[in-house]
Design a protein around this motif. Structure first.
Motif, PDB file in Angstrom:
ATOM      1  N   LYS A  94       0.839  -1.204   0.000  1.00 47.78           N
ATOM      2  CA  LYS A  94       0.000   0.000   0.000  1.00 47.78           C
ATOM      3  C   LYS A  94       0.873   1.254   0.000  1.00 47.78           C
ATOM      4  O   LYS A  94       1.906   1.269   0.692  1.00 47.78           O
ATOM      5  CB  LYS A  94      -0.951   0.012   1.197  1.00 47.78           C
ATOM      6  CG  LYS A  94      -0.248   0.083   2.532  1.00 47.78           C
ATOM      7  CD  LYS A  94      -1.250  -0.022   3.685  1.00 47.78           C
ATOM      8  CE  LYS A  94      -0.503  -0.060   4.997  1.00 47.78           C
ATOM      9  NZ  LYS A  94      -1.235  -0.774   6.051  1.00 47.78           N
ATOM     10  N   ASN A 114      -4.338  -2.618   0.588  1.00 52.82           N
ATOM     11  CA  ASN A 114      -5.481  -2.258   1.442  1.00 52.82           C
ATOM     12  C   ASN A 114      -6.568  -1.526   0.701  1.00 52.82           C
ATOM     13  O   ASN A 114      -7.743  -1.661   1.016  1.00 52.82           O
ATOM     14  CB  ASN A 114      -5.043  -1.307   2.548  1.00 52.82           C
ATOM     15  CG  ASN A 114      -4.228  -1.974   3.592  1.00 52.82           C
ATOM     16  OD1 ASN A 114      -3.165  -2.493   3.285  1.00 52.82           O
ATOM     17  ND2 ASN A 114      -4.742  -2.012   4.805  1.00 52.82           N
ATOM     18  N   SER A 131       5.312  -5.801  10.550  1.00 53.15           N
ATOM     19  CA  SER A 131       6.732  -5.456  10.717  1.00 53.15           C
ATOM     20  C   SER A 131       7.173  -5.488  12.178  1.00 53.15           C
ATOM     21  O   SER A 131       8.257  -5.970  12.508  1.00 53.15           O
ATOM     22  CB  SER A 131       7.009  -4.065  10.146  1.00 53.15           C
ATOM     23  OG  SER A 131       6.843  -4.065   8.756  1.00 53.15           O
ATOM     24  N   GLY A 140       4.944  -4.556   5.679  1.00 52.72           N
ATOM     25  CA  GLY A 140       5.049  -3.390   4.811  1.00 52.72           C
ATOM     26  C   GLY A 140       6.306  -2.600   5.050  1.00 52.72           C
ATOM     27  O   GLY A 140       7.276  -2.669   4.295  1.00 52.72           O
ATOM     28  N   SER A 141       6.325  -1.828   6.144  1.00 51.08           N
ATOM     29  CA  SER A 141       7.404  -0.863   6.355  1.00 51.08           C
ATOM     30  C   SER A 141       8.786  -1.507   6.483  1.00 51.08           C
ATOM     31  O   SER A 141       9.779  -0.914   6.077  1.00 51.08           O
ATOM     32  CB  SER A 141       7.093   0.020   7.562  1.00 51.08           C
ATOM     33  OG  SER A 141       6.676  -0.752   8.657  1.00 51.08           O
ATOM     34  N   ARG A 169       5.770   4.647   5.662  1.00 48.46           N
ATOM     35  CA  ARG A 169       4.744   5.183   4.775  1.00 48.46           C
ATOM     36  C   ARG A 169       4.421   6.614   5.166  1.00 48.46           C
ATOM     37  O   ARG A 169       4.631   7.016   6.301  1.00 48.46           O
ATOM     38  CB  ARG A 169       3.448   4.362   4.896  1.00 48.46           C
ATOM     39  CG  ARG A 169       3.497   3.012   4.261  1.00 48.46           C
ATOM     40  CD  ARG A 169       2.173   2.301   4.440  1.00 48.46           C
ATOM     41  NE  ARG A 169       1.854   2.042   5.837  1.00 48.46           N
ATOM     42  CZ  ARG A 169       2.282   0.987   6.504  1.00 48.46           C
ATOM     43  NH1 ARG A 169       3.065   0.112   5.935  1.00 48.46           N
ATOM     44  NH2 ARG A 169       1.938   0.804   7.759  1.00 48.46           N
TER      45      ARG A 169
HETATM   46  C1  PLP Z   1      -0.318  -1.775   6.556  1.00 42.91           C
HETATM   47  C2  PLP Z   1      -0.730  -3.145   6.949  1.00 42.91           C
HETATM   48  C3  PLP Z   1       0.225  -4.132   7.234  1.00 42.91           C
HETATM   49  C4  PLP Z   1       1.711  -3.877   7.237  1.00 42.91           C
HETATM   50  O1  PLP Z   1       2.066  -3.056   8.292  1.00 42.91           O
HETATM   51  P1  PLP Z   1       3.614  -2.752   8.604  1.00 42.91           P
HETATM   52  O2  PLP Z   1       3.609  -2.347  10.014  1.00 42.91           O
HETATM   53  O3  PLP Z   1       4.034  -1.677   7.676  1.00 42.91           O
HETATM   54  O4  PLP Z   1       4.370  -4.008   8.371  1.00 42.91           O
HETATM   55  C5  PLP Z   1      -0.240  -5.404   7.531  1.00 42.91           C
HETATM   56  N1  PLP Z   1      -1.550  -5.702   7.550  1.00 42.91           N
HETATM   57  C6  PLP Z   1      -2.491  -4.791   7.284  1.00 42.91           C
HETATM   58  C7  PLP Z   1      -3.917  -5.171   7.310  1.00 42.91           C
HETATM   59  C8  PLP Z   1      -2.106  -3.477   6.986  1.00 42.91           C
HETATM   60  O5  PLP Z   1      -3.052  -2.560   6.755  1.00 42.91           O
END
Ligand code: PLP
Length: 233
Positions: A36, A57, A202, A219-220, A226
């Protein structure tokens, strides 16, 4: 080396260490890269480093990337909430939907899944810490919803997904993840044959893996921080 080229191996190493500490093998844990707010070119870069499963997302943003990268054998997961007016697009373009929490959505996704595609793979999102702001079915309603979803012809129920509130430490994170795992085991004891337990991000993937996660959504730690707008959603 780019940031992704160093971050991805680091995340794989964290997963491997967590598995080792838990007496599990890394092959039991799938890494879903949460892309995302990240550009299609960046997804492509991660793909170049061997990452093939990505989570989005926001439907519209995800669809744009899916379209731009449609020649590649990427597995796309919709990990955000799916409103009724978006089910048709999600059913047509994603491979997985992880945040199913009501029968009506599941029913629409099944009805709208194009006949030429394999079944849409789904997880039921459970809300184990009762946080009012988050979506997800309550643990006591999960079995009934799972049975309804299993009956839908164009969906395949794979498991549970959970997004607990951030916990202050490993033990606190584990306490919540263990509740999701217990529910997962309970549903399987009812004969549901679920194979996917999607939990851990993360900050807490080690605790999630310790508690039985089979899919971590990261993600991060892969793509860097982000913009704030996305981080608070
Ligand atoms: C953004 C998100 C993640 C990843 O989050 P990070 O902390 O960046 O790893 C995982 N699951 C969902 C549902 C998210 O919205």
């Amino acid at each position: 080396m780019t940031i992704i080229g160093t971050n991805l191996p680091t995340v794989h190493q964290r997963i491997a260490r967590a598995c080792q500490a838990a007496g599990r093998v890394p092959a039991e844990v799938t890494l879903l890269a949460v892309s995302k707010t990240v550009a299609a070119a960046t997804v492509l870069e991660a793909y170049g480093f061997g990452q093939t499963a990505f989570g989005e997302n926001y439907i519209q943003e995800g669809l744009e990337k899916i379209n731009q990268l449609r020649e590649l054998p990427i597995q796309w997961h919709c990990i955000g909430p799916v409103q009724s007016n978006k089910t048709r697009l999600v059913a047509a373009h994603f491979d997985w939907v992880q945040a199913v929490d009501r029968f009506k959505t599941a029913q629409r996704l099944s009805q709208q899944r194009p006949a030429n595609l394999p079944q849409l793979q789904v997880c039921i999102q459970v809300n184990v810490d009762g946080s009012a702001a988050k979506s997800g079915v309550s643990p006591q309603d999960a079995l009934a919803l799972a049975r309804q979803v299993i009956a839908l012809p164009h969906l395949r129920l794979r498991g549970l997904m959970s997004i607990p509130e951030p916990a202050p430490d490993f033990a606190a994170a584990c306490a919540t993840f263990a509740r999701v795992k217990a529910l997962f085991d309970e549903l399987n004891a009812h004969g549901l044959a679920l194979d996917t337990l999607s939990m851990g991000m993360s900050a807490d993937l080690e605790a999630a893996i310790h508690c039985g996660s089979t899919l971590v959504r990261v993600g991060s730690a892969i793509f860097g921080g982000r913009p704030l707008k996305a981080a608070i959603l």
